[in-house]
Write an enzyme that holds these catalytic residues in place. Structure first.
Site, PDB file in Angstrom:
ATOM      1  N   ASN A   9       0.886  -1.165   0.000  1.00 58.59           N
ATOM      2  CA  ASN A   9       0.000   0.000   0.000  1.00 58.59           C
ATOM      3  C   ASN A   9       0.919   1.209   0.000  1.00 58.59           C
ATOM      4  O   ASN A   9       1.477   1.562   1.031  1.00 58.59           O
ATOM      5  CB  ASN A   9      -0.896  -0.011   1.244  1.00 58.59           C
ATOM      6  CG  ASN A   9      -1.738   1.244   1.367  1.00 58.59           C
ATOM      7  OD1 ASN A   9      -1.782   2.059   0.440  1.00 58.59           O
ATOM      8  ND2 ASN A   9      -2.384   1.425   2.506  1.00 58.59           N
ATOM      9  N   TRP A  10       1.070   1.790  -1.182  1.00 59.44           N
ATOM     10  CA  TRP A  10       2.032   2.898  -1.316  1.00 59.44           C
ATOM     11  C   TRP A  10       1.537   4.178  -0.641  1.00 59.44           C
ATOM     12  O   TRP A  10       2.283   5.116  -0.455  1.00 59.44           O
ATOM     13  CB  TRP A  10       2.310   3.177  -2.797  1.00 59.44           C
ATOM     14  CG  TRP A  10       3.045   2.071  -3.514  1.00 59.44           C
ATOM     15  CD1 TRP A  10       3.488   0.883  -2.998  1.00 59.44           C
ATOM     16  CD2 TRP A  10       3.427   2.060  -4.910  1.00 59.44           C
ATOM     17  NE1 TRP A  10       4.117   0.148  -3.980  1.00 59.44           N
ATOM     18  CE2 TRP A  10       4.098   0.846  -5.157  1.00 59.44           C
ATOM     19  CE3 TRP A  10       3.271   2.977  -5.962  1.00 59.44           C
ATOM     20  CZ2 TRP A  10       4.609   0.519  -6.420  1.00 59.44           C
ATOM     21  CZ3 TRP A  10       3.769   2.645  -7.216  1.00 59.44           C
ATOM     22  CH2 TRP A  10       4.433   1.428  -7.439  1.00 59.44           C
ATOM     23  N   LYS A  11       0.239   4.242  -0.329  1.00 55.03           N
ATOM     24  CA  LYS A  11      -0.376   5.443   0.267  1.00 55.03           C
ATOM     25  C   LYS A  11      -0.116   6.651  -0.642  1.00 55.03           C
ATOM     26  O   LYS A  11      -0.080   6.475  -1.867  1.00 55.03           O
ATOM     27  CB  LYS A  11       0.133   5.642   1.700  1.00 55.03           C
ATOM     28  CG  LYS A  11      -0.054   4.367   2.548  1.00 55.03           C
ATOM     29  CD  LYS A  11       0.165   4.567   4.014  1.00 55.03           C
ATOM     30  CE  LYS A  11      -0.047   3.245   4.749  1.00 55.03           C
ATOM     31  NZ  LYS A  11       0.086   3.359   6.192  1.00 55.03           N
ATOM     32  N   HIS A  97      -9.252   1.513   4.944  1.00 60.00           N
ATOM     33  CA  HIS A  97      -7.995   1.720   5.675  1.00 60.00           C
ATOM     34  C   HIS A  97      -8.244   2.690   6.830  1.00 60.00           C
ATOM     35  O   HIS A  97      -9.031   3.630   6.701  1.00 60.00           O
ATOM     36  CB  HIS A  97      -6.923   2.269   4.727  1.00 60.00           C
ATOM     37  CG  HIS A  97      -5.557   2.190   5.319  1.00 60.00           C
ATOM     38  ND1 HIS A  97      -5.115   3.097   6.245  1.00 60.00           N
ATOM     39  CD2 HIS A  97      -4.567   1.285   5.162  1.00 60.00           C
ATOM     40  CE1 HIS A  97      -3.893   2.742   6.621  1.00 60.00           C
ATOM     41  NE2 HIS A  97      -3.531   1.660   5.973  1.00 60.00           N
ATOM     42  N   GLU A  99      -6.597   5.073   7.878  1.00 62.15           N
ATOM     43  CA  GLU A  99      -6.339   6.481   7.545  1.00 62.15           C
ATOM     44  C   GLU A  99      -7.553   7.099   6.861  1.00 62.15           C
ATOM     45  O   GLU A  99      -7.857   8.281   7.077  1.00 62.15           O
ATOM     46  CB  GLU A  99      -5.072   6.580   6.672  1.00 62.15           C
ATOM     47  CG  GLU A  99      -3.826   6.256   7.494  1.00 62.15           C
ATOM     48  CD  GLU A  99      -2.682   5.628   6.721  1.00 62.15           C
ATOM     49  OE1 GLU A  99      -2.688   5.664   5.479  1.00 62.15           O
ATOM     50  OE2 GLU A  99      -1.772   5.079   7.376  1.00 62.15           O
ATOM     51  N   GLU A 169      -5.202  -4.454  10.654  1.00 60.54           N
ATOM     52  CA  GLU A 169      -4.148  -3.468  10.837  1.00 60.54           C
ATOM     53  C   GLU A 169      -4.394  -2.696  12.135  1.00 60.54           C
ATOM     54  O   GLU A 169      -5.183  -1.737  12.144  1.00 60.54           O
ATOM     55  CB  GLU A 169      -4.132  -2.483   9.666  1.00 60.54           C
ATOM     56  CG  GLU A 169      -3.900  -3.125   8.321  1.00 60.54           C
ATOM     57  CD  GLU A 169      -3.335  -2.136   7.313  1.00 60.54           C
ATOM     58  OE1 GLU A 169      -2.330  -2.481   6.680  1.00 60.54           O
ATOM     59  OE2 GLU A 169      -3.868  -1.026   7.179  1.00 60.54           O
ATOM     60  N   GLY A 175       2.950   2.493  10.786  1.00 58.67           N
ATOM     61  CA  GLY A 175       3.939   3.548  10.604  1.00 58.67           C
ATOM     62  C   GLY A 175       4.653   3.941  11.881  1.00 58.67           C
ATOM     63  O   GLY A 175       5.359   4.951  11.921  1.00 58.67           O
ATOM     64  N   SER A 215       3.764  -1.931  10.410  1.00 57.89           N
ATOM     65  CA  SER A 215       5.215  -2.041  10.633  1.00 57.89           C
ATOM     66  C   SER A 215       5.746  -3.441  10.302  1.00 57.89           C
ATOM     67  O   SER A 215       6.660  -3.928  10.962  1.00 57.89           O
ATOM     68  CB  SER A 215       5.579  -1.632  12.065  1.00 57.89           C
ATOM     69  OG  SER A 215       5.223  -0.281  12.296  1.00 57.89           O
TER      70      SER A 215
HETATM   71  P1  13P Z   1       3.282   0.463   7.667  1.00 60.86           P
HETATM   72  O1  13P Z   1       3.742  -0.836   7.060  1.00 60.86           O
HETATM   73  O2  13P Z   1       4.027   1.651   7.133  1.00 60.86           O
HETATM   74  O3  13P Z   1       3.202   0.417   9.151  1.00 60.86           O
HETATM   75  O4  13P Z   1       1.765   0.673   7.131  1.00 60.86           O
HETATM   76  C1  13P Z   1       0.866  -0.362   7.241  1.00 60.86           C
HETATM   77  C2  13P Z   1      -0.337   0.016   6.472  1.00 60.86           C
HETATM   78  O5  13P Z   1      -1.045   0.928   6.846  1.00 60.86           O
HETATM   79  C3  13P Z   1      -0.639  -0.744   5.254  1.00 60.86           C
HETATM   80  O6  13P Z   1      -1.910  -0.459   4.778  1.00 60.86           O
END
Ligand code: 13P
Length: 252
Positions: A9-11, A97, A99, A169, A175, A215
């Site tokens: 997931n590149w966000k 997600h 976020e 998640e 993160g 993470s």
């Molecule tokens: P990280 O791997 O950067 O913690 O992010 C996880 C994530 O939100 C994947 O959707």
């Protein structure tokens, strides 16, 4: 039997040229890897879908969008529909997600609509769920996650469930560098699988892929993926470097 999947997931990272280069690196590494024990998917921003699809064409890496609109079409300036995502050749869409739930106020009810639109347009859904640190510390995370899953997904038919992947998640692990222990993750994954079994039966529950995200990196992926109910990962930061991402892909 369910599939193992490692999905990036590149966000909101990379320009289009940077994303194309990253996709090329992942595509070549996956093509060169023998005996991979998982499917590989990259989740990219809307702007990148068509260019990344061209890079992945004919290869083994799947493509996901990171979201889609809650409406089918029409006067919703700036939104991107499930049909538009599907028309790029992407096979997956990441929905729910944390976020998007937190910063864009997505509710379980809206996600139910998005799931329906995604499935109606032939997309597979990577459906994210997970609790905040407050809920984890208060100890009532299980009910919260069960509500997220049941309110957005339990109206679906068994046939539709074949196109659902769950991603657990924990928000406190995203993160932050603070991975859930493999035992903490396994406990929730088993709980989600039992919840699905209670609604749809053991076979469908056993056939459902449940990913861990938060993470996840090459150093902790082998221990996480060794757990019986952890079928792969949804990878944020570590999906932005092909070598790190491949270190997780090859963890099985
Ligand atoms: P990280 O791997 O950067 O913690 O992010 C996880 C994530 O939100 C994947 O959707």
């Amino acid at each position: 039997m369910r599939k193992n999947i490692v999905a990036g997931n590149w966000k909101m990272n990379t320009t289009v040229p940077e994303g194309v280069k990253l996709a090329q690196e992942v595509n070549e590494a996956v093509a060169a890897a023998c005996d991979l024990k998982c499917d590989v998917v990259v989740g990219v921003p809307f702007t990148h879908l068509t260019a990344v699809k061209a890079v992945l064409e004919g290869g083994k890496v799947g493509l996901a969008a990171e979201n889609c609109a809650v409406k089918a079409s029409g006067a919703y300036t700036g939104e991107v529909s499930a049909a538009m995502v599907a028309s790029t050749g992407a096979q997956y869409v990441i929905l729910g997600h944390s976020e998007r739930r937190e910063y864009f106020c997505e509710t379980n009810e809206m996600l139910k609509e998005k799931v329906d639109l995604a499935l109606a347009n032939g997309l597979k859904v990577i459906f994210c769920c997970g609790e905040s640190l407050e809920l984890r510390e208060a100890g009532n995370y299980a009910d919260f996650i069960a509500t997220q899953v049941s309110e957005s997904l339990f109206h679906l038919t068994e046939e539709q469930w074949a196109n659902i992947v769950i991603a657990y998640e924990p928000i406190w692990a995203i993160g932050t560098g603070k991975t859930a222990t493999s035992e903490q993750a396994q406990e929730v994954h088993a709980m989600i699988r039992a919840l699905i079994a209670g609604k749809y039966g053991d076979k469908l529950a056993n056939d459902t892929t449940i990913l861990y995200g938060g993470s996840c990196k090459p150093s902790n992926a082998p221990e996480l993926f060794a757990k019986p109910d952890i079928d792969g990962g949804l990878i944020g930061g570590a999906s932005l470097k092909a070598a790190d991402f491949m270190g997780i892909v090859t963890a099985f």
